[in-house]
Design an enzyme around this catalytic site. Structure first.
Site, short mmCIF file in Angstrom:
data_model
loop_
_atom_site.label_atom_id
_atom_site.label_comp_id
_atom_site.label_asym_id
_atom_site.label_seq_id
_atom_site.Cartn_x
_atom_site.Cartn_y
_atom_site.Cartn_z
N ARG A 179 -21.46 -39.40 31.78
CA ARG A 179 -22.76 -38.24 31.49
C ARG A 179 -22.62 -38.13 29.73
NH1 ARG A 179 -22.20 -32.69 33.69
NH2 ARG A 179 -24.15 -32.76 32.65
N ARG A 200 -24.39 -19.80 34.21
CA ARG A 200 -25.41 -20.08 33.34
C ARG A 200 -26.78 -20.11 34.50
NH1 ARG A 200 -23.54 -26.03 31.83
NH2 ARG A 200 -24.42 -25.91 29.88
N ASP A 238 -18.14 -26.88 23.34
CA ASP A 238 -17.63 -28.24 23.61
C ASP A 238 -16.56 -29.04 22.61
OD1 ASP A 238 -20.00 -27.96 24.98
OD2 ASP A 238 -21.54 -28.89 23.87
N LYS A 265 -26.01 -36.63 22.75
CA LYS A 265 -26.72 -36.35 23.36
C LYS A 265 -27.55 -35.36 23.61
CE LYS A 265 -24.32 -34.19 27.16
NZ LYS A 265 -24.91 -33.21 27.58
N ASN A 266 -26.99 -34.36 23.46
CA ASN A 266 -27.85 -33.39 23.55
C ASN A 266 -29.12 -32.48 22.97
OD1 ASN A 266 -25.68 -31.75 25.51
ND2 ASN A 266 -25.22 -30.02 23.96
#
Ligand code: UD1
Length: 419
Positions: free
Chosen positions: A398, A121, A306, A22-23
């Site tokens: 997601r 963030r 993560d 995903k990233n």
């Protein structure tokens, strides 16, 4: 909001295909805005975050075609340089359209981002990098207004600490800036090298990606290209912890050992047998229970933040006491009280959690609070005795492609309850 009902206590046996990262996918998708020719991306996961970015790119003028896991993006003309609040607030990675729009069109108006509630963030490093390249930036009413009417210029950028997003953002802008850009203290995550490979396939000149110093010689225009997104190391790690928590044996097709960095040694240390295959990994727990060990999250190649939540879920039933220190995000222990509802013994003191392993967790209703935390609750639910109901699973959609289907195929009793 959908829920997941899990009946735990069953070992996992079978094969799980690992999706594209995903990233990485989100950043190479943003790169499509840099060229007026088509970018064909292979191995793109079908996820809510990917769909959301797709909507944003289409709004800027990209035409897309998604067939299986192949996504073609063609931004022949940029029809809008504005990224509205509604499309950016839900996902931080959308903010990365700012650099490409600025590099190609000389201006952009992009909403400040949202994303998982795991910390403050900010995006100060992103903006500092673009300012160093000559962009004029103003913040007003929750938007970033950026201009570089004469184009961006190469610059020497030294980040005070490692940021994945800011490193990628600087790369996405510098590839079309005039002159040479150097990025010092660059993030070394595998997704950075993947983005560099994609940009180079498009005709950019990026070297050093994967090390702490990245050099970029700007080019006037980028071409079309084809690029395969690398496998998702976080999904890989999550399924490794799932089978370590439940017992059984999994083959993770397409998974790559080299992407796990320091996590590999940690997983072996707690008693997981990991075997590299030609196209994947074979994984099983060596004994009846894992043994506890301590971790500190760090930028790559250190133990990834993560995977911290999933590792905590694994440690709740390990033999012994584990200390888990989170150094990347300041509010990333929201899964701890939820795991506590299932009988886990966890105490949190600032950025350190101490986990005392118990023999067995018991199923309970729990609430998913962010993407990776949600996966930790699924792992705990798979290992626990009885039923666990994970509420608010939209977070999982997601970032984990076909989660229930992949787990069901390996014998898990997990079912989505539609609301
Ligand atoms: C990316 C990943 C995320 C992962 C994280 C760290 C994506 C879409 N997300 O997030 O899954 O957990 O890397 O590996 O790729 N920071 C600032 N100012 C900035 C930028 C960052 O203070 O301008 C801080 C952040 O608040 C955080 C730390 O730097 O405390 C690291 O964040 P960063 O590496 O930028 O993470 P993301 O790119 O947001």
């Amino acid at each position: 909001m959908d829920k997941l009902a899990i009946i735990g206590g069953r070992p996992l046996y079978g094969e799980i295909p690992i999706s594209g990262a995903k990233n990485s996918a989100l950043k190479v998708m943003a790169a499509s805005l840099l060229s007026d020719a088509p970018l064909k991306l292979l191995n793109v996961p079908r996820l809510a975050d990917v769909d959301m970015l797709l909507r944003l790119l289409e709004q800027h003028g990209a035409v897309s075609e998604f067939e299986g896991s192949t996504l073609t993006l063609h931004a022949k003309d940029i029809i809008s340089t504005e990224a509205p609040y509604d499309l950016v607030r839900k996902m931080r990675a959308s903010f990365n359209v700012l650099g490409p729009l600025l590099a190609r069109e000389g201006k952009a108006k992009v909403s400040l981002p949202g994303g998982c509630a795991i910390g403050a963030r900010p995006v100060d490093l992103h903006l500092k990098a673009l300012t160093a390249m000559g962009a004029k930036i103003e913040l007003d009413e929750g938007y970033v207004f950026a201009e570089a009417p004469d184009g961006l210029k190469g610059a020497d950028i030294a980040f005070p600490f490692v940021s994945v997003g800011a490193t990628e953002h600087a790369m996405l802008a510098a590839v079309r800036a005039k002159g040479t850009t150097t990025i010092e203290n660059a993030a070394r995550e595998p997704e950075i090298a993947d983005l560099a490979n994609c940009l180079n396939a498009m005709g950019a000149n990026v070297s050093g990606a994967g090390s702490s110093t990245i050099t970029i010689e700007g080019v006037a225009a980028l071409n079309g290209a084809e690029h395969a997104v690398l496998p998702d190391r976080i999904e890989t790690g999550a399924y490794i912890m799932a089978v370590a928590a439940t017992g059984g044996e999994l083959t993770l097709k397409g998974a790559r050992a080299d992407l796990l960095g320091a996590a590999w040694a940690v997983l072996e240390e707690v008693g997981i047998d990991l075997e590299e295959l030609d196209d994947g990994l074979r994984v099983k727990r060596a004994g009846e229970r894992c043994t506890a060990t301590d971790i500190v999250t760090q930028p790559f190649p250190g133990f990834p933040t993560d995977l911290q939540a999933q590792f905590m879920a694994l440690m709740t039933t390990a033999d012994g006491v584990s200390t888990i220190k989170e150094t990347i995000f300041e509010n990333r222990f929201m899964h701890a009280p939820e795991l506590g509802r299932m009988g886990a013994k966890i105490s949190v003191d600032g950025q350190t959690a101490t986990v005392r392993g118990v023999a067995r967790l018991k199923g309970a209703p729990v609430m998913a609070t962010d993407l990776r935390a949600s996966m930790s609750l699924v792992i705990a639910g798979l290992a626990a005795e009885g039923q666990t109901m994970v509420n608010r699973v939209y977070h999982l959609d997601r970032g984990f492609e076909r989660l229930e289907e992949k787990l069901q195929a390996c014998g898990a009793l997990i079912e989505r309850i539609k609301e």
